[in-house]
Design a protein around this motif. Sequence first.
Motif, PDB file in Angstrom:
ATOM      1  N   LEU A  79     149.532   9.287  74.542  1.00  0.00           N
ATOM      2  CA  LEU A  79     150.179   9.238  75.117  1.00  0.00           C
ATOM      3  C   LEU A  79     150.675   8.184  76.300  1.00  0.00           C
ATOM      4  O   LEU A  79     150.045   7.560  76.835  1.00  0.00           O
ATOM      5  CB  LEU A  79     149.299   9.857  76.631  1.00  0.00           C
ATOM      6  N   ASP A  80     152.122   8.615  76.210  1.00  0.00           N
ATOM      7  CA  ASP A  80     152.486   6.989  77.228  1.00  0.00           C
ATOM      8  C   ASP A  80     152.689   8.091  78.498  1.00  0.00           C
ATOM      9  O   ASP A  80     151.875   8.892  79.536  1.00  0.00           O
ATOM     10  CB  ASP A  80     154.316   6.910  76.926  1.00  0.00           C
ATOM     11  N   LEU A  81     152.132   6.061  79.687  1.00  0.00           N
ATOM     12  CA  LEU A  81     152.107   6.931  80.793  1.00  0.00           C
ATOM     13  C   LEU A  81     153.555   6.444  82.111  1.00  0.00           C
ATOM     14  O   LEU A  81     153.175   6.524  82.907  1.00  0.00           O
ATOM     15  CB  LEU A  81     150.837   5.155  81.898  1.00  0.00           C
ATOM     16  N   VAL A  92     147.150  11.951  82.792  1.00  0.00           N
ATOM     17  CA  VAL A  92     145.956  12.222  82.066  1.00  0.00           C
ATOM     18  C   VAL A  92     145.261  13.367  82.134  1.00  0.00           C
ATOM     19  O   VAL A  92     144.900  13.955  81.869  1.00  0.00           O
ATOM     20  CB  VAL A  92     145.402  10.980  82.186  1.00  0.00           C
ATOM     21  N   VAL A 104     142.021  11.946  74.467  1.00  0.00           N
ATOM     22  CA  VAL A 104     144.000  11.001  74.785  1.00  0.00           C
ATOM     23  C   VAL A 104     143.026   9.975  74.472  1.00  0.00           C
ATOM     24  O   VAL A 104     141.780   9.467  75.329  1.00  0.00           O
ATOM     25  CB  VAL A 104     143.115  11.441  76.243  1.00  0.00           C
ATOM     26  N   VAL A 106     145.597   6.452  75.743  1.00  0.00           N
ATOM     27  CA  VAL A 106     146.778   6.279  76.492  1.00  0.00           C
ATOM     28  C   VAL A 106     147.690   5.154  75.723  1.00  0.00           C
ATOM     29  O   VAL A 106     146.914   4.107  75.424  1.00  0.00           O
ATOM     30  CB  VAL A 106     145.960   6.074  78.093  1.00  0.00           C
ATOM     31  N   THR A 108     149.656   1.689  77.016  1.00  0.00           N
ATOM     32  CA  THR A 108     149.971   0.941  78.424  1.00  0.00           C
ATOM     33  C   THR A 108     150.953  -0.215  77.990  1.00  0.00           C
ATOM     34  O   THR A 108     150.873  -1.191  76.591  1.00  0.00           O
ATOM     35  CB  THR A 108     149.045   0.608  78.582  1.00  0.00           C
ATOM     36  N   GLY A 116     145.234   0.639  81.631  1.00  0.00           N
ATOM     37  CA  GLY A 116     144.594   1.692  80.625  1.00  0.00           C
ATOM     38  C   GLY A 116     142.849   1.571  81.126  1.00  0.00           C
ATOM     39  O   GLY A 116     142.347   2.863  81.169  1.00  0.00           O
ATOM     40  N   ALA A 119     142.460   4.699  82.546  1.00  0.00           N
ATOM     41  CA  ALA A 119     142.729   6.074  82.453  1.00  0.00           C
ATOM     42  C   ALA A 119     141.886   6.330  81.483  1.00  0.00           C
ATOM     43  O   ALA A 119     141.047   7.616  81.543  1.00  0.00           O
ATOM     44  CB  ALA A 119     143.928   5.922  81.503  1.00  0.00           C
ATOM     45  N   ALA A 124     140.136   9.547  79.861  1.00  0.00           N
ATOM     46  CA  ALA A 124     140.878   9.602  78.449  1.00  0.00           C
ATOM     47  C   ALA A 124     139.561   8.714  77.553  1.00  0.00           C
ATOM     48  O   ALA A 124     138.670   7.964  78.283  1.00  0.00           O
ATOM     49  CB  ALA A 124     142.191   8.354  78.059  1.00  0.00           C
ATOM     50  N   TYR A 127     142.824   3.924  74.942  1.00  0.00           N
ATOM     51  CA  TYR A 127     143.881   3.442  75.297  1.00  0.00           C
ATOM     52  C   TYR A 127     144.599   1.790  74.884  1.00  0.00           C
ATOM     53  O   TYR A 127     143.397   1.138  74.019  1.00  0.00           O
ATOM     54  CB  TYR A 127     143.615   2.521  76.497  1.00  0.00           C
TER      55      TYR A 127
END
Length: 407
Positions: A79-81, A92, A104, A106, A108, A116, A119, A124, A127
């Motif tokens: 997942l790009d933030l 998220v 998940v 993420v 960053t 990160g 998250a 999450a 990261y």
Amino acid sequence: MVMSGTGAAELMSTTETGAETAWEQWAPSVLLVEDDPGDAVLVEELVADGTLKMRLRWARSMTEAAEVLADEVPDCVLLDLHLPDAHGLEAVSLVQGLADQVAVVVLTGLAEEQTGLAAVAAGAQDYLVKGRVEPELFGRAVRYAIQRKQTEQAAVALQAGALQAQENARLERGLLPRPLLRGEGVRVVARYRPGRAQTLLGGDFYDIVQSADGTVHALVGDVSGHGPDEAALGVALRIAWRTLVLSGITGAEQMGRLEELLMAERARDEVFATLVSLAAVPGEQRAGVVRAGHHGLIQRTGPDVEWVEVPGGPALGMVPGGAQWPTAELPVPTGSSVVLFTDGLFEGHVGRGTERLGEEGLLGLAREGAGLDAEAFVDRLIGRAESLAEARGGLADDVAVVHLNWN
């Protein structure tokens, strides 16, 4: 684009060769949520160059990701933030709302490592910092994220199971009352054994109360069906019965009040309850018995063990408002005992066939233990019925037994 994982992903033990081999043979499904086509291509290259093969799918926005997650839940979401329709920790939260069972990870930027970490704190599993990881470490980060999510879910399920066990234990305490006795000379042995399918919950119930005038009252009953609704109804009937006894309400009036309660509390119209209630004055050689759709009872007098049937009425809930429950007088000579029980004791199968123990079979088992004391008699009776049904997994129904002597 090269990415780097957190420390947890870098602590791969060299002793996990077998487990790693198994993971290499499995291709987890991964949903990449990334609006930058260049970054998406580089993620595809990391997947292609790594030893952990993945089935990668690309969504360019949170809206597209929601459409994918509605059809199929992947093992992991990258997942790009910084999405056009979701930013930062909001992204998220949205993914967790769409599929709370998915891992998940993420993505960053180099200057956003604190984001990160935030998250991960928000739920999450890991990261990755864009620009600081090789393909092999990328695969390990995804693998660890999936394993961590599985561990979290197992812990949640374990906690939920523990809470359920506590609730069941509370209900079991309601199903297993303590006899309320006021004087000497009354001996009670009571056992409750839930059916194999329910573990703790069941619709059978019993109680023993001695009123202020010395009369001993005993109850055994069975709500049709199994599960928490039936168990709760059994508890309600037992408590209501005790309250009625202590209020001086017995006989047919008592049965009518209990039927009213059953009809108000039952979850379905077809639910009914059978029960038998006994009242005896210590020293007297008789007892009053009210039977509502229940089977007979067993009477022990010295070495003699007999099956006794008394007149009765229909089960509670079968003929609402129109039933009659007569009080039958049962002769009970000095030294005799009365055994009340639910049908789970004799409806178990015998061997692997369709034959059931039945009333005659149960009477035969009771006569085999005629010379035993009360506790040994009851335990042996239940144990023998259980062992005969062992080939079919044991007794499937609940069993409640009350062995009572007041002389």
